[in-house]
Enzyme design. Structure first.
Site, PDB file in Angstrom:
ATOM      1  N   HIS A 325       3.014   6.648  10.591  1.00  0.00           N
ATOM      2  CA  HIS A 325       3.797   5.508   9.762  1.00  0.00           C
ATOM      3  C   HIS A 325       2.543   4.756   9.140  1.00  0.00           C
ATOM      4  O   HIS A 325       3.177   3.917   8.040  1.00  0.00           O
ATOM      5  CB  HIS A 325       3.933   4.739  10.971  1.00  0.00           C
ATOM      6  CG  HIS A 325       5.322   5.010  11.824  1.00  0.00           C
ATOM      7  ND1 HIS A 325       5.382   5.892  12.776  1.00  0.00           N
ATOM      8  CD2 HIS A 325       6.506   4.531  11.542  1.00  0.00           C
ATOM      9  CE1 HIS A 325       6.629   5.921  13.055  1.00  0.00           C
ATOM     10  NE2 HIS A 325       7.464   5.212  12.312  1.00  0.00           N
ATOM     11  N   GLY A 326       1.295   4.985   9.266  1.00  0.00           N
ATOM     12  CA  GLY A 326       0.405   4.112   8.225  1.00  0.00           C
ATOM     13  C   GLY A 326      -0.836   4.738   8.549  1.00  0.00           C
ATOM     14  O   GLY A 326      -1.351   4.973   9.757  1.00  0.00           O
TER      15      GLY A 326
END
Length: 528
Positions: A325-326
């Protein structure tokens, strides 16, 4: 190009839509070429520099899949491993180079320059889609000998930027049908209805909630120490913002695709109604959850080698899911937190089974839903905060460590009760972000009411079977006939009638007027 922009709604979509069906009357393959070209143009609109990267990735994976499927080299497993490694190296460079370089420089005390690496839009989704295709080809579940069809499968614009993660066996048989190029009024009407509901969620709910969450988290990063009320309001606002923002994109993608007679897989199914974290991950970002399960958790060994290995595999899967996600420690902590949640959930289920405990009835279900929602919200604090220290500061505020701020209108009530409140601040504003407390509470209440009390878009349109999952399902009415929820569903359910047409038309007109004055915002999952 945003789904919630005038250029998409009034230029790109009509041109692509009518062009597809007009060309399809004469040549099916040319219609596929038209849709592929339009999808590449859609990607170009964001940043033309990365179109070459996208096309290069498609060519590389198509060639690898062709060799794997034909078994020309005689070493398909080695080729598969190399192709997956190539995809992960590409994804790792663009998404994580800065993160790992910064952390290495900080630990080693060095200053190795790598320059600023920009993240191509949608790289996570088109990379995971192609990894799944490679594995499915190796297992004999998929094959594609037409480069144009494969390119369309990867670049299909409704899913390209923020998912869902697609499987070839779900999508390409639909594109191959002769009648896919024939205008289907029922599909167009239902698709437009779903799109309009998604647009309403984005403009009227998600963006409104962003106006509450963003000031709280922005000032958290600079000033810090939110009080009890403000911390809960900021965390709850972001929890609902992310819910409606992702739900809106999922709806709009499904609606757009349905207009082209193609059903996308279901990707979002009222996750905040879940009564456990296990159920939450079966409802939230469903295609990503399935990808992590099928292509990471199970290859690691799944639950086949005892509880300890099972729990270790869960932690590894969720840590990598968080990192997907990041590129930040907050995402890693978020993933690890959900891995811990899942371990506790599985251990609790095992204990209940050994002791012979039942589900506890509706009261227990409500409690389980509340606990699951709260645990999820704690995770979202890390997901949204700019650093782990800011997230801990927010959580400290949520348990009252920074004091309490309540509306000034309640000061008289405390005085009449003779309560001492030296640690309470009475103000009409939240001290950190200067938001009016009594103005934001109704918005949060509306968001919670819709998330918990209303049927979702799939349930409203289930009679039309809007997703490819519904083509295999006979479950039209998932609730009991006499339940209150089912009565609401009966009233709101989609049906092709003049009344519903007038309702969706009026709602669309209002949304277009709102779009003229409101600032357009990207969908949150674009950054992932």
């Amino acid at each position: 190009m945003l789904f919630n922009s005038h250029v998409f709604i009034f230029a790109f979509l009509p041109i692509v839509f009518f062009g597809f069906f007009w060309i399809g009357k004469y040549r099916h393959d040319l219609a596929a070429l038209w849709l592929t070209t339009a999808s590449l143009f859609f990607y170009c609109w964001w940043d033309v520099r990365f179109v070459g990267l996208l096309v290069g990735s498609i060519a590389f994976n198509y060639s690898a899949a062709y060799l794997i499927g034909k078994k020309i080299t005689g070493q398909s497993k080695l080729l598969l491993t190399g192709a997956i490694a190539g995809n992960l190296i590409l994804l790792g460079y663009f998404k994580y180079a800065n993160f790992f370089a910064d952390n290495f420089n900080r630990l080693a005390g060095t200053a190795i320059p790598i320059g600023e690496v920009f993240l191509p839009l949608g790289i996570s989704f088109f990379t995971f889609t192609q990894i799944a295709f490679l594995v499915d080809t190796y297992k004999g579940k998929a094959k594609e000998h037409n480069f144009l069809h494969y390119t369309l499968f990867v670049t299909y614009f409704p899913h390209l930027i923020a998912g869902p993660v697609l499987h070839h066996k779900e999508m390409m048989p639909q594109f191959a049908k002769p009648d896919v190029c024939r205008l289907n009024i029922n599909n167009v009407a239902a698709g437009l209805g779903i799109f309009v509901l998604g647009l309403a969620k984005k403009l009227l709910i998600a963006d409104c909630l962003a106006g509450i969450a963003t000031p709280v988290f922005n000032t958290l990063a600079t000033i810090g120490h939110p009080m009890l009320g403000e911390a809960w309001i900021g965390a709850l606002a972001y929890t609902l913002q992310l819910y409606f923002d992702f739900s809106a994109y999922s709806d709009m993608a499904i609606g757009l695709s349905l207009m082209f007679n193609v059903r996308l897989p279901m990707n979002f199914n009222s996750p905040y109604k879940s009564t456990s974290i296990i159920e939450f991950w079966r409802r939230w970002h469903m295609t990503l959850s399935s990808f992590l399960r099928d292509y990471l958790y199970i290859p690691l060994g799944g639950s086949r080698n005892g509880k300890f290995q099972r729990y270790l595999n869960l932690i590894i899967t969720m840590l990598l899911g968080g990192l997907w996600h990041g590129a930040g420690w907050t995402f890693i902590v978020w993933g690890g937190l959900h891995g811990f949640y899942l371990i506790v959930n599985h251990a609790w289920r095992s204990l209940k089974q050994r002791l012979g405990w039942g589900n506890g009835g509706p009261i227990a279900a409500i409690g389980a839903c509340a606990v699951t929602f709260t645990a999820t919200m704690v995770g979202w604090v890390f997901f949204r905060a700019d650093s782990c220290s800011s997230a801990m500061d927010m959580l400290g505020g949520m348990v009252g460590m920074n004091g309490v701020s309540v509306p000034r209108a309640l000061e008289g009530v405390f005085g009449k009760l003779g309560l001492r409140y030296d640690w309470i601040v009475f103000d009409k504003l939240m001290p950190l972000s200067n938001l009016y407390i009594m103005e934001v509470l109704p918005i949060l209440a509306i968001g919670l009411g819709i998330a918990w009390g209303f049927p979702n878009t799939r349930e409203l349109f289930l009679s039309h079977r809007p997703t490819c999952n519904d083509l295999e399902s006979t479950n039209y009415l998932p609730m009991a006939e006499d339940s209150p929820g089912n009565q609401l569903l009966r009233f709101l359910r989609w049906r092709p009638s003049g009344l519903q047409g007038a309702f969706y038309g009026a709602l669309f007109f209002i949304l277009i007027l709102y779009m003229t004055s409101a600032e357009k915002s990207e969908f949150l999952y674009f950054q992932f």
